[in-house]
Design an enzyme around this catalytic site. Sequence first.
Site, PDB file in Angstrom:
ATOM      1  CE  LYS A 183      45.428  44.611  50.164  1.00  0.00           C
ATOM      2  NZ  LYS A 183      45.846  43.193  50.269  1.00  0.00           N
TER       3      LYS A 183
ATOM      4  CG  HIS B 134      50.011  37.427  52.313  1.00  0.00           C
ATOM      5  ND1 HIS B 134      48.762  37.014  51.903  1.00  0.00           N
ATOM      6  CD2 HIS B 134      49.796  38.435  53.190  1.00  0.00           C
ATOM      7  CE1 HIS B 134      47.840  37.743  52.490  1.00  0.00           C
ATOM      8  NE2 HIS B 134      48.429  38.616  53.294  1.00  0.00           N
TER       9      HIS B 134
ATOM     10  CG  ASP C 107      49.308  40.570  56.958  1.00  0.00           C
ATOM     11  OD1 ASP C 107      49.188  40.210  55.773  1.00  0.00           O
ATOM     12  OD2 ASP C 107      48.349  40.627  57.751  1.00  0.00           O
TER      13      ASP C 107
ATOM     14  CG  HIS D 179      46.916  35.568  56.252  1.00  0.00           C
ATOM     15  ND1 HIS D 179      48.094  35.974  56.847  1.00  0.00           N
ATOM     16  CD2 HIS D 179      46.420  36.672  55.650  1.00  0.00           C
ATOM     17  CE1 HIS D 179      48.288  37.260  56.624  1.00  0.00           C
ATOM     18  NE2 HIS D 179      47.288  37.708  55.883  1.00  0.00           N
TER      19      HIS D 179
END
Length: 306
Positions: A172, A191, A193, A247
């Site tokens: 990404k 969020h 991961d 994070h």
Amino acid sequence: MEVERVQAVASLFLTSDTIPAEFIRPEKEQPAITTFRGPVPEIPTIDLSDPDEDNLAAGRAFFELPQEEKEDMLGPHVLRAWKAMETKLQKDPEGKKSWVDHLFHKIWPPSSINYAFWPKNPPSYREANEVYAKYVGGVADKLYKSLSLGLGLEGHVMKEASGGEELIYMMKINYYPPCPRPDLTLGVVAHTDFSTLTILVPNDVPGLQVLKDDRWIDAKYIPNALIVHIGDQIEILSNGIYKSVLHRSTVDKGQTRMSWPVFFEPQPEFVVGPLPQLVNEPDNPPKYKAKKFKDYAYCKLNKLPQ
Ligand SMILES: O=C(O)CCC(=O)C(=O)O
Ligand SMILES: [Fe+2]
């Protein structure tokens, strides 16, 4: 086709002291209010090796091409997929947006790569990513081994349970344009991961924050360091012994921030659940359901219970 980029919004608001209302986060999320300003714990660093600098330059060069050139290069079907993904990831239920443009594409295994999703310009992009995929895969292998040993398991266990040789490396690229009001907005909202592990390279503009002891603390920028996140799938495999890290990222007033996370993900049909070696009834019952990675991702994206 018209694709609204944050980069375009940013250029309109460059000399302003405000940003559009949809980018202003609720107070409980605003970095100016919620960032912890006291002494912060050191994030542990381990000396392994250097990231690939070419990758940084090539990724940035792509985002800095003129908008039409980027759109022409990717083609309408890729743009549609890109736009759909952004709408899902960036718009929260209150319709708020995040100050970031991003691009996803797989870099490993070779059989899963669709080069239509890769920028064709700058010309060095393809090679830089191919070299980086091999390098970052080697780092991940070392990490899986240490994570297995740390649980008292044989070294090969964690990688195999994460998808083994079929493991997908999803690149990404986050591009955070300068923002006149970084105090009010976020790049990527809080969020964890979905991945097993994430290995991230940032540019030298700080912005990553992690929640530790209920405080948002800045992850210091360390030149040439890779940042490693434990993702949800490792939390599940370890039956909660390793915790996925919550994070978020903030943006900068004057400078473009970029980051290149690679998410190490199982194939969609691959089933992930607590490792049987770590579960025993009644003392250590499984804390998570075993499920296909695609079903996990679907529930998470659509905010459904797992
Ligand atoms: O830009 C960063 O440092 C974090 C990005 C991130 O967490 C993500 O893209 O999942
Ligand atoms: Fe993340």
